[in-house]
Structures are given as structure tokens and as C-alpha cells.
Design an enzyme around this catalytic site. Sequence first.
Site, PDB file in Angstrom:
ATOM      1  N   LYS A 181       5.081 -24.914  41.952  1.00 45.84           N
ATOM      2  CA  LYS A 181       5.115 -24.254  40.889  1.00 45.84           C
ATOM      3  C   LYS A 181       3.680 -24.892  39.939  1.00 45.84           C
ATOM      4  O   LYS A 181       3.903 -25.953  39.817  1.00 45.84           O
ATOM      5  CB  LYS A 181       6.143 -23.737  39.658  1.00 45.84           C
ATOM      6  CG  LYS A 181       6.205 -22.904  38.777  1.00 45.84           C
ATOM      7  CD  LYS A 181       7.214 -22.630  38.053  1.00 45.84           C
ATOM      8  CE  LYS A 181       6.800 -21.697  36.920  1.00 45.84           C
ATOM      9  NZ  LYS A 181       6.588 -20.316  36.602  1.00 45.84           N
ATOM     10  N   LEU A 182       2.923 -24.058  39.633  1.00 48.25           N
ATOM     11  CA  LEU A 182       1.928 -25.227  38.953  1.00 48.25           C
ATOM     12  C   LEU A 182       1.939 -25.112  37.531  1.00 48.25           C
ATOM     13  O   LEU A 182       1.034 -26.031  36.563  1.00 48.25           O
ATOM     14  CB  LEU A 182       0.636 -24.313  39.486  1.00 48.25           C
ATOM     15  CG  LEU A 182       0.607 -23.928  40.197  1.00 48.25           C
ATOM     16  CD1 LEU A 182      -1.654 -23.170  41.330  1.00 48.25           C
ATOM     17  CD2 LEU A 182       0.181 -25.093  41.232  1.00 48.25           C
TER      18      LEU A 182
ATOM     19  N   ARG B 167       2.712 -31.142  28.272  1.00 44.69           N
ATOM     20  CA  ARG B 167       2.135 -32.142  26.683  1.00 44.69           C
ATOM     21  C   ARG B 167       3.188 -30.860  25.977  1.00 44.69           C
ATOM     22  O   ARG B 167       3.744 -30.152  26.032  1.00 44.69           O
ATOM     23  CB  ARG B 167       0.647 -30.867  26.294  1.00 44.69           C
ATOM     24  CG  ARG B 167       0.008 -31.904  27.522  1.00 44.69           C
ATOM     25  CD  ARG B 167      -1.126 -33.438  27.002  1.00 44.69           C
ATOM     26  NE  ARG B 167      -1.922 -33.718  27.867  1.00 44.69           N
ATOM     27  CZ  ARG B 167      -1.957 -34.483  28.601  1.00 44.69           C
ATOM     28  NH1 ARG B 167      -0.809 -35.114  29.780  1.00 44.69           N
ATOM     29  NH2 ARG B 167      -2.852 -35.324  29.399  1.00 44.69           N
TER      30      ARG B 167
ATOM     31  N   ASP C 138      15.668 -12.622   2.729  1.00 49.66           N
ATOM     32  CA  ASP C 138      17.938 -13.052   2.606  1.00 49.66           C
ATOM     33  C   ASP C 138      17.400 -13.482   0.516  1.00 49.66           C
ATOM     34  O   ASP C 138      18.349 -13.215  -0.004  1.00 49.66           O
ATOM     35  CB  ASP C 138      18.371 -14.060   2.344  1.00 49.66           C
ATOM     36  CG  ASP C 138      19.607 -14.334   2.510  1.00 49.66           C
ATOM     37  OD1 ASP C 138      20.594 -13.285   2.811  1.00 49.66           O
ATOM     38  OD2 ASP C 138      19.907 -14.678   1.841  1.00 49.66           O
TER      39      ASP C 138
ATOM     40  N   ASP D   8      10.661 -14.065  11.262  1.00 53.35           N
ATOM     41  CA  ASP D   8      11.700 -14.754  11.237  1.00 53.35           C
ATOM     42  C   ASP D   8      13.391 -13.805  12.034  1.00 53.35           C
ATOM     43  O   ASP D   8      13.853 -13.940  12.807  1.00 53.35           O
ATOM     44  CB  ASP D   8      12.636 -16.421  10.487  1.00 53.35           C
ATOM     45  CG  ASP D   8      12.043 -17.162  10.465  1.00 53.35           C
ATOM     46  OD1 ASP D   8      11.017 -17.190  10.445  1.00 53.35           O
ATOM     47  OD2 ASP D   8      11.809 -17.604   9.111  1.00 53.35           O
TER      48      ASP D   8
ATOM     49  N   ILE E 237       0.237 -20.736  12.246  1.00 49.59           N
ATOM     50  CA  ILE E 237      -0.683 -19.489  12.600  1.00 49.59           C
ATOM     51  C   ILE E 237       0.194 -18.085  13.034  1.00 49.59           C
ATOM     52  O   ILE E 237      -0.084 -16.916  13.006  1.00 49.59           O
ATOM     53  CB  ILE E 237      -1.041 -20.431  13.953  1.00 49.59           C
ATOM     54  CG1 ILE E 237      -2.546 -19.076  14.498  1.00 49.59           C
ATOM     55  CG2 ILE E 237      -0.301 -20.217  14.883  1.00 49.59           C
ATOM     56  CD1 ILE E 237      -2.890 -19.674  15.798  1.00 49.59           C
TER      57      ILE E 237
ATOM     58  N   ALA F  59       8.439 -17.639  30.261  1.00 52.72           N
ATOM     59  CA  ALA F  59       9.095 -19.567  29.936  1.00 52.72           C
ATOM     60  C   ALA F  59       9.965 -19.645  31.102  1.00 52.72           C
ATOM     61  O   ALA F  59      11.090 -18.770  31.695  1.00 52.72           O
ATOM     62  CB  ALA F  59       9.555 -19.405  27.875  1.00 52.72           C
TER      63      ALA F  59
ATOM     64  N   ARG G 121       1.238  -1.102   0.009  1.00 52.47           N
ATOM     65  CA  ARG G 121      -0.085   0.204   0.049  1.00 52.47           C
ATOM     66  C   ARG G 121       0.649   1.037   0.068  1.00 52.47           C
ATOM     67  O   ARG G 121       0.484   1.814  -0.563  1.00 52.47           O
ATOM     68  CB  ARG G 121      -0.653   0.164   1.044  1.00 52.47           C
ATOM     69  CG  ARG G 121      -1.539   1.337   1.378  1.00 52.47           C
ATOM     70  CD  ARG G 121      -2.636   1.133   2.730  1.00 52.47           C
ATOM     71  NE  ARG G 121      -3.741   2.200   3.039  1.00 52.47           N
ATOM     72  CZ  ARG G 121      -2.902   2.587   3.881  1.00 52.47           C
ATOM     73  NH1 ARG G 121      -1.677   3.776   4.417  1.00 52.47           N
ATOM     74  NH2 ARG G 121      -3.402   4.479   3.830  1.00 52.47           N
TER      75      ARG G 121
END
Length: 321
Positions: free
Chosen positions: A214-215, A245, A103, A128, A252, A187, A21
Site C-alpha cells: 500500500k502506497l 505527516r 444546542d 457538527d 476551512i 480512510a 433567505r
Amino acid sequence: MKTIGILTSGGDAPGMNAAIRAVVRTGIYYGLKVKGIMRGYAGLVEDEVIDLNLSSVGDILQKGGTILRTARCEEFKKKEVRKKAYETLQKHGIEGLVVIGGDGSFRGAQLLSEEWNVNTIGIPGTIDNDIPCTDYTIGFDTACNTVIDAINKIRDTATSHERANIIEVMGRNAGYIALYAGLAGGAEMIILPEVEWSIDELCDKITYGIKRGKLHHIIVLAEGVMSAPELAKMIKERLPKLDLRYTILGHIQRGGAPTVMDRVLASQMGARAVELLLENKTKRIISIRNNQIVDDDIDEALSMKKEFNRKLYELSKILSI
């Protein structure tokens, strides 16, 4: 200069439409005709060229993806194929070409400039953030926000079930998404290609967290290191009782409406690309460094090495104790 062209190449990134645009509207503002090349270099070779006007880029600022579409073009490595691309440019009177991509896209522009004296300007568009000459690429901020949204939601359910979760993000050779999203998402460990890591250190950290009540445990993994299932197997071998998990976010991360930062960055870079062509500057890559829009010779830009932000990584370790 009367006519310029624009194409998007390689992987798509949120904000590419905002850059398109900006190129079109800035070009028209300065009295230029603007041509769009569909499907990147593949479309340039196959003469898939369209006229772009104000209506063409109406209502696209907020949309992810690229209205010009994109494609890989391995054949572009052959000189006879690049000659066809040059002939397409000549046929449509395109005197300057704006290339949005990464690149590989810039190397294609570099060859067109060297072999056929095509005026080329590169705009870094890749989630990236692995282009050495720029602090940020178009799409990176949006991708990080997408990952953060996923981390927040995964943490909710992880806390409810007292689970550990591995979140695999994009980044084959560069771990910037993992680093920024991992730090912003709190994290316990960020695993990325630029830094050595230890499975024992990771498992010790999880064990310590469990002991202090810690949960949940969030591990952000860049895909270039290993796959989430592989890491999960390594952890379970050492902590068989751990409820673990993994989630592979995948493509996405490439979609969705671009953030304010990506829209502003893309608008600035797109406008500057047109200005450089009007200044008779060619073989340039536009960047943002120290919050300033700058440009570099394409040969120099491609030879640069991106310095990994070690301080951010160390900060993530301090804050995840």
C-alpha cells in the site's frame, strides 16, 4: 402576527444564508415584516436590529457564513440580560423569533419562551451534526464535502511520497464529520469520540498495509479525541521509520458555498419556521427525519440523545481492510 425576527447564533455553518433567505421570502409572501438581529443573542441584547426585505437576501443563497453575523453571548445566561433581549423584541414589535444555531442557541430560545412567552422556532445550523432530534443539520453536508476534497488532494501527494497522513477534522463531542468523511474518503482508520480505539490496532493496520504494498495511509481524527500532533507522536514511537505527516483542517470546514443538499434543507426549514409561527406554534425545533421535515417541542428535543450510527462505523472497518 405581523412581525417576525431572525438571528444566527453560535458557530456559523454553510447554508445559514439560504435559511435566512427562506425565512425572509416566506415571511414577505405571507404579508409579514421581517427583522434581522445582528450578531445573535449579543445583538438582541444590544438592540442591533435591521429591516430585511427581498433585496436584503438577494444573491446570498450560494454564500457561506451568515449575513446576520454571529457571536457567542455568555452573558445571556443571566436573567437580567435576557430581559434586555425581551425588551428589544418588544420595542420592534417582534412577535415571533426564528433562531438558527445549535444546542446552546436553542437553550437561549427555550429560556425566552419560558420566561417571557416569546414565540420561538429553532432551525439546526451546525457543521457538527450533533443535534439529537434531526438526522442532518444545515452545514454538515458542506463540511463533509470540504473534508473529502482535502482527503482527495492529500492522498495524491501521500501516494507519490508513500506516506501516512493524519487529517484532523472538527468535532469536539461528536464524530459525525470524521465518520462520514472518513468512510467516503476511504480512510484506513477513523478515530472519533463515540468509539474506543487502539493505537496498537492502528499501527498493526499500517504495518500490514505496507507489507502488501500500500502506497498511502489516511487516518481521519476527530479533534475531540486528541490533537493530530499527539496522535502522530504515538504512532512514531511505535513506527519510527514511517514517513508521517498531519494536516489540521480547522475553520476551512465552516466556510465555502453550501452544497445542494444544504441549500435545499435550509430552504425547507426556513419556510417551515414561518409556517409554524403563523400556525401559532411555538417552542419548536425543526428537523429532518426519514427525509421528512418535522418539528418537536423544544424541551423534548433538547432531552433527546442522538444515536450513533454504529453500522456506518463498522462498514468503514470492513472496507478499510
